[in-house]
Write a protein that holds these residues in place. Structure first.
Motif, PDB file in Angstrom:
ATOM      1  N   TYR A 101      96.015  22.809   6.240  1.00 59.69           N
ATOM      2  CA  TYR A 101      95.124  22.843   5.081  1.00 59.69           C
ATOM      3  C   TYR A 101      95.812  23.499   3.893  1.00 59.69           C
TER       4      TYR A 101
ATOM      5  N   ARG B 248      87.009  21.965   8.060  1.00 63.90           N
ATOM      6  CA  ARG B 248      87.483  21.669   6.706  1.00 63.90           C
ATOM      7  C   ARG B 248      88.656  20.700   6.734  1.00 63.90           C
TER       8      ARG B 248
ATOM      9  N   ARG C   3      87.077  17.298   7.088  1.00 65.38           N
ATOM     10  CA  ARG C   3      86.526  16.876   5.800  1.00 65.38           C
ATOM     11  C   ARG C   3      87.628  16.475   4.828  1.00 65.38           C
TER      12      ARG C   3
END
Length: 621
Positions: A567, A606, A609
Motif C-alpha cells: 500500500y 484497504r 479496495r
C-alpha cells in the motif's frame, strides 16, 4: 553550554535544520525542540537511583574471538550419571558384550562437536535396567498362552496404553532411539516429540516405569538448552519449556539458575509487543524461583498440581544479575515504570552490580519514552562504571535521538562510525575529532574499532527517509553497498573456527520499506515546482522512485512483502505520477509477478479496495 557543529556529508548538503543545544548548563535540560527548560524530576528519573553502583574496574575491550566455555549443566550431568546408579549397578561390569542392547548403546556414544547445542552421551547407568527390562518383557511374552490355529492375536498387548498391558516386545529399540534423539538432535520438534513419547510411555506402562522411572536428567537439561536457544520465542515454546522443567522438578531433579532465567525470559515474550500481562507472568515465575516452588505453580498449573507444589519445598535458587536484567528488559518493553522501580530495588537489595545489558534495557525504556534526560543519565552511569557502550548501545542511541528529531546527533554518530571504517580526508579529520568530543559530552563513547553494521545503516536510513532527507538517506545506502560485510561468518570444517564470509552488503527489505515510506510522506507531485529555501529535499520525484522500485524487484521472490508495504508503494507512485492509473496497473502487475500478492476473496481491506480502484470490481484473487 556546548553547541553542536554543523555536520557536512560529502560535498552535497542534506538541508537538515541547524543544530540545537546538546549540553546542559546549570540545572537546565533541553526539551525535544532544543530549547533549554528547567528540569523537574519525574517518575522516570527516579528509576536510576535505585540501581546500585558497580565497583570501578579497568576498561577492557571484548575480544571478537569465540571462547570455549563449559556449560553449567556439564558438571551436573556428570554427577547425575554417578548419583543415579545403585550399588548393585555400580558393581556390574561390561563383560556381556554380546547382549542385543550393547550394539545399540555403543552406537549412541558420540564425540562432542561444534554444534549449536552440545550433544550428550547415553547414560551408562541405564544399561543394566534396560537389559533387565528386555529380559522381563521376553519372559512375559514367552509365557503367554498360545493362540488356537485360525485365530489372530489382538494387538492390544503391543500398545503401552495401560499398566496392565505388556509393552511392545521391541520397545527398547524405540526407547534408545528417542533418548539418542534427545541427546543429539538440534531440531526442536524432533527433540520435543521424543520427550513426549518417553514421558507418556514411562507414565503409562508399569513395566517400563519399574526399570526407567524418568528420562535421564542430562537429556532433559539439553532439551531445555535447545528450547531456550530456539527462535522465535513463542508462547507455545514457553509452555514446552515449562513442561520440561516441571517434569525435572517432579522427579526431584535440580533446576539450574540459567534454566529459570530462560523460563522467565520466555514468560515475558511470545507476542509482537510486550504487554503488562507478560511482565506479570515473568514476575510470577521469578517468585516461584525465589520461594522454591514448582515453576508456574501459581498461574500456569492446575489447582491440584499447585497444591502439591505448595506442600513440597524445593531448592531455593538465588537469582543472579541475568535474572534481574531479564525482568527489567520485560518491564522496559511494556513501558511499566512501576515494575522497573520494583526490580531495580530488588537488584540493589541483592547487592549485585548492574551489567551492560541492564543499562541497555533502560536505554530502550527511555528511548520509547522519548526522555533524553533519562537516556543521558543512563549513559553517564555506564561511563562512571567503565561499562562499554558497544555498537548495539550506539545503535540504540541513534534510534533514540532519531525519535527525538535530533538528526544532527544521529549524523554525528554515523559520521564517526563511518570514519573508523573509511577514514575521511585530512582536512576533515580535525572536524571528526571535534565531533567525537561533542559526542563524549553526550556520554556517547565510540571506540576506534567500532564500525557500522547492517543495523546502523538501516536505522540511519529509516530516520533520514522518515524526516524527508532523500540525498542523505541515499548516500548512507550507497555507503552500505560499497563496503564489505564482515558480520557473516562460516564454520571452517577443518579447524572448527568461525571465519568471516567477506561479501558486499546486499539491499534488504527494511531499507526499501524505509525509502518507500519516505516517498509516501514526501513525494513531489509532477505539478509541484521547486521551492527555494525549503528545509526538505525536493528529490522525492517519480524518476528516483522508479529507480528504487526497479532495484526492489531484484529481491528474492520468497521475500515476505506485507500488505502495508505494498500500500505504501502505491501511495508513493500515486503521488509522484499524479494518479496515473496505467502506471499503477503496471506496478501492481510487476509486484504480483515477482512476489505473488495474495488477497482473500471478498476482503474489505484497504489493499483490496485499492485493487478495486485500479482494476475495477471484476478481478479474482
Amino acid at each position: 553550554m556546548v553547541t553542536a557543529v554543523p555536520f557536512s556529508y560529502r560535498a552535497k548538503s542534506t538541508n537538515i535544520p541547524p543544530p540545537v543545544i546538546i549540553g546542559t548548563q546549570g540545572g537546565q535540560k533541553e526539551n525535544f525542540n532544543g530549547t533549554a527548560t528547567t528540569h523537574h524530576f519525574t517518575l522516570d528519573q527516579r528509576i536510576l537511583p535505585h540501581l546500585p553502583s558497580a565497583p570501578l574496574v579497568p576498561y577492557r575491550h571484548r575480544s571478537r574471538k569465540m571462547k570455549k566455555t563449559t556449560h553449567p549443566v556439564a558438571e551436573e550431568e556428570k554427577q547425575d550419571t554417578q548419583e543415579n546408579r545403585t550399588p548393585s549397578q555400580q558393581e556390574e561390569n561390561e563383560d556381556d558384550k554380546h547382549h542385543p542392547i550393547d550394539k545399540l548403546l555403543y552406537s549412541t556414544e558420540i564425540s562432542c562437536s561444534r554444534e549449536p547445542v552440545k550433544p550428550v552421551n547415553f547414560p551408562l547407568y541405564l544399561r543394566a535396567p534396560l537389559k533387565r527390562m528386555i529380559t522381563e518383557i521376553n519372559e512375559a511374552y514367552s509365557q503367554r498362552p498360545s493362540v488356537p490355529s485360525g485365530q489372530e492375536r489382538g494387538d492390544e498387548e503391543d500398545l503401552p496404553g495401560t499398566a496392565s498391558r505388556l509393552p511392545y516386545q521391541f520397545i527398547s529399540d524405540h526407547i534408545l532411539s528417542s533418548i539418542r534423539t534427545l541427546g543429539t538432535t538440534n531440531s526442536v520438534d524432533d527433540a520435543w516429540n521424543a520427550y513426549v513419547f518417553l514421558s507418556d510411555l514411562i507414565a503409562a506402562n508399569a513395566m517400563v516405569n519399574k526399570h526407567i522411572p524418568h528420562i535421564p536428567f542430562s537429556h532433559l537439561h539439553r532439551l531445555c538448552r535447545l528450547l531456550s536457544r530456539n527462535r522465535p520465542k513463542t508462547h507455545g515454546q514457553f509452555l514446552r519449556l515449562l513442561a520440561v522443567l516441571t517434569y525435572i522438578r517432579h522427579h526431584n531433579g535440580i533446576i539450574h539458575v540459567h534454566e529459570w532465567n530462560a523460563l522467565i525470559d520466555h514468560a515475558g515474550k511470545g507476542w509482537r509487543k510486550t504487554r503488562p500481562q507478560n511482565v506479570k507472568n515473568a514476575m510470577s515465575i521469578f517468585n516461584d524461583m525465589a520461594m522454591g516452588r514448582m515453576p508456574g505453580s501459581v498461574d500456569f498449573l492446575p489447582p491440584e498440581a499447585a497444591e502439591l507444589s505448595a506442600m513440597s519445598s524445593g531448592t531455593v535458587v538465588e537469582p543472579n544479575i541475568i535474572t534481574y536484567t531479564t525482568l527489567i528488559s520485560h518491564a522496559a518493553g511494556a513501558m511499566d515504570s512501576h515494575s522497573i522501580i520494583e526490580v531495580s530495588a530488588m537488584l540493589s537489595k541483592a547487592g549485585l552490580p548492574p551489567n551492560r545489558i541492564t543499562y541497555l534495557a533502560l536505554l530502550r525504556y527511555f528511548t520509547q519514552k522519548r526522555n533524553l534526560g533519562g537516556l543521558r543519565s543512563t549513559l553517564e552511569k555506564m561511563k562512571e562504571q567503565n561499562l562499554e557502550l558497544g555498537l548495539d548501545g550506539v545503535n540504540s542511541c541513534i534510534w533514540a535521538y532519531g525519535l527525538a528529531e535530533r538528526l544532527e546527533i544521529v549524523m554525528m554518530i554515523y559520521r564517526v562510525l563511518r570514519h573508523n571504517h573509511i577514514p575521511e580526508s585530512c582536512t576533515e579529520s580535525n572536524n571528526i575529532s571535534s565531533i567525537a568530543t561533542l559526542l563524549e559530552d553526550e556520554f556517547i563513547i565510540i571506540q576506534p574499532e567500532m564500525q557500522p553494521d547492517h543495523i546502523t545503516y538501516t536505522t540511519v536510513i529509516q530516520i533520514l527517509a522518515y524526516h524527508g532527507h532523500f540525498d542523505a538517506a541515499l548516500n548512507v545506502f550507497l555507503d552500505m553497498m560499497s563496503v564489505q560485510n564482515m558480520e557473516e561468518r562460516l564454520v571452517d570444517r577443518t579447524t572448527g573456527d568461525m571465519e568471516p564470509l567477506i561479501l558486499p552488503y546486499q539491499p534488504t527489505f527494511p531499507i526499501f520499506r524505509a525509502l518507500f515510506l519516505g516517498f509516501s510522506r514526501h513525494a513531489t507531485p509532477p505539478s509541484q515546482k521547486h521551492v527555494p529555501g525549503s528545509t526538505l529535499d525536493q528529490d522525492w520525484t517519480h524518476h528516483k522512485l522508479q529507480s528504487i522500485f526497479d532495484l526492489f524487484l531484484q529481491l528474492p521472490p520468497d521475500t515476505d512483502i506485507n500488505h502495508s508495504t505494498i500500500y505504501m508503494i502505491f501511495k508513493a507512485f500515486q503521488k509522484t505520477s499524479g494518479g496515473d492509473m496505467t502506471l499503477l496497473r503496471s506496478i501492481w502487475e510487476a509486484l504480483d509477478k515477482r512476489f505473488k500478492i495474495e488477497i482473500k476473496a471478498n476482503s474489505s481491506s484497504r489493499l483490496a479496495r485499492l485493487k478495486n480502484d485500479i482494476f475495477g470490481q471484476d478481478w479474482t484473487s
